[in-house]
Scaffold this active site. Sequence first.
Site, short mmCIF file in Angstrom:
data_model
loop_
_atom_site.label_atom_id
_atom_site.label_comp_id
_atom_site.label_asym_id
_atom_site.label_seq_id
_atom_site.Cartn_x
_atom_site.Cartn_y
_atom_site.Cartn_z
N ASN A 57 0.85 -1.17 0.00
CA ASN A 57 0.00 0.00 0.00
C ASN A 57 0.90 1.24 0.00
O ASN A 57 1.98 1.21 0.59
CB ASN A 57 -0.89 -0.02 1.24
CG ASN A 57 -1.97 1.01 1.20
OD1 ASN A 57 -1.72 2.18 1.48
ND2 ASN A 57 -3.17 0.58 0.87
N ALA A 58 0.42 2.32 -0.61
CA ALA A 58 1.19 3.56 -0.63
C ALA A 58 1.49 4.05 0.78
O ALA A 58 2.52 4.67 1.03
CB ALA A 58 0.45 4.64 -1.42
N CYS A 65 1.92 -8.72 4.84
CA CYS A 65 2.80 -9.76 4.32
C CYS A 65 2.01 -11.00 3.90
O CYS A 65 0.91 -11.25 4.39
CB CYS A 65 3.82 -10.16 5.38
SG CYS A 65 4.90 -8.83 5.93
N GLU A 67 2.49 -14.10 4.63
CA GLU A 67 2.25 -15.03 5.73
C GLU A 67 1.00 -14.62 6.52
O GLU A 67 0.18 -15.46 6.87
CB GLU A 67 3.45 -15.06 6.68
CG GLU A 67 4.74 -15.52 6.03
CD GLU A 67 5.58 -14.38 5.46
OE1 GLU A 67 6.82 -14.51 5.47
OE2 GLU A 67 5.02 -13.36 5.00
N CYS A 103 9.17 -12.03 8.46
CA CYS A 103 9.59 -10.86 9.24
C CYS A 103 9.18 -11.05 10.70
O CYS A 103 8.47 -11.99 11.05
CB CYS A 103 8.97 -9.59 8.65
SG CYS A 103 7.20 -9.39 8.99
N CYS A 106 5.35 -11.16 11.34
CA CYS A 106 4.77 -12.44 10.91
C CYS A 106 5.13 -13.55 11.90
O CYS A 106 4.31 -14.42 12.19
CB CYS A 106 5.23 -12.79 9.50
SG CYS A 106 4.47 -11.74 8.25
#
Length: 144
Positions: A57-58, A65, A67, A103, A106
Site C-alpha cells: 500500500n502507498a 505480508c 504469511e 519478518c 509475521c
Amino acid sequence: MDLFENEQKIDNEEVQQLIQSAIQARENAYAPYSGFCVGAALRTDNGMTFTGCNVENASYGATICAERVAISKAVSAGYTQFTSIAIVGGARDEEPSAYASPCGICRQVLAEFATDNCKVYVAKSIRDYKIFSFWELYPEGFKK
C-alpha cells in the site's frame, strides 16, 4: 540425531506441494512499491492449506505480508492450529535468488497459532529449500 526425529514427519511430496502452492500464490502479489513478491502456503493441523501473497500500500504501514494473509484466511475459516508454512519471495518476474524468511511481525502472529512442532520452509524452488522449526526461528517468543 535428526532435528525432527521425534516429530510428525511430512513426506517430501507434501513439502513440494506446499512450496508449489506458495510459488503460485506469489504470482498474485501486489508489490508496486518494492517489486518484491512473496507467496506463502500454510498447512493446518487437519491438512487444509491456505495461501497468501503480500499486498503493498502507498501508506507502507498498511502493507500486509503473505504469511499474515494466509494466517488471516485460515483463522477466518475457523482454523487456528498450524503445522507448517512455506514461503517463497523475490524480485518480480525473476526466480527467487535468496530464501525469504518471515519478518518479525509475521513470526509474532504465527506464534499465536503454531503447533509445538510447526515447520517453516523457506524456498527458492520446490527442490531448493531450508527447513526450520518455527520455535528455532522465534525462540522465547511471546505467547499466551
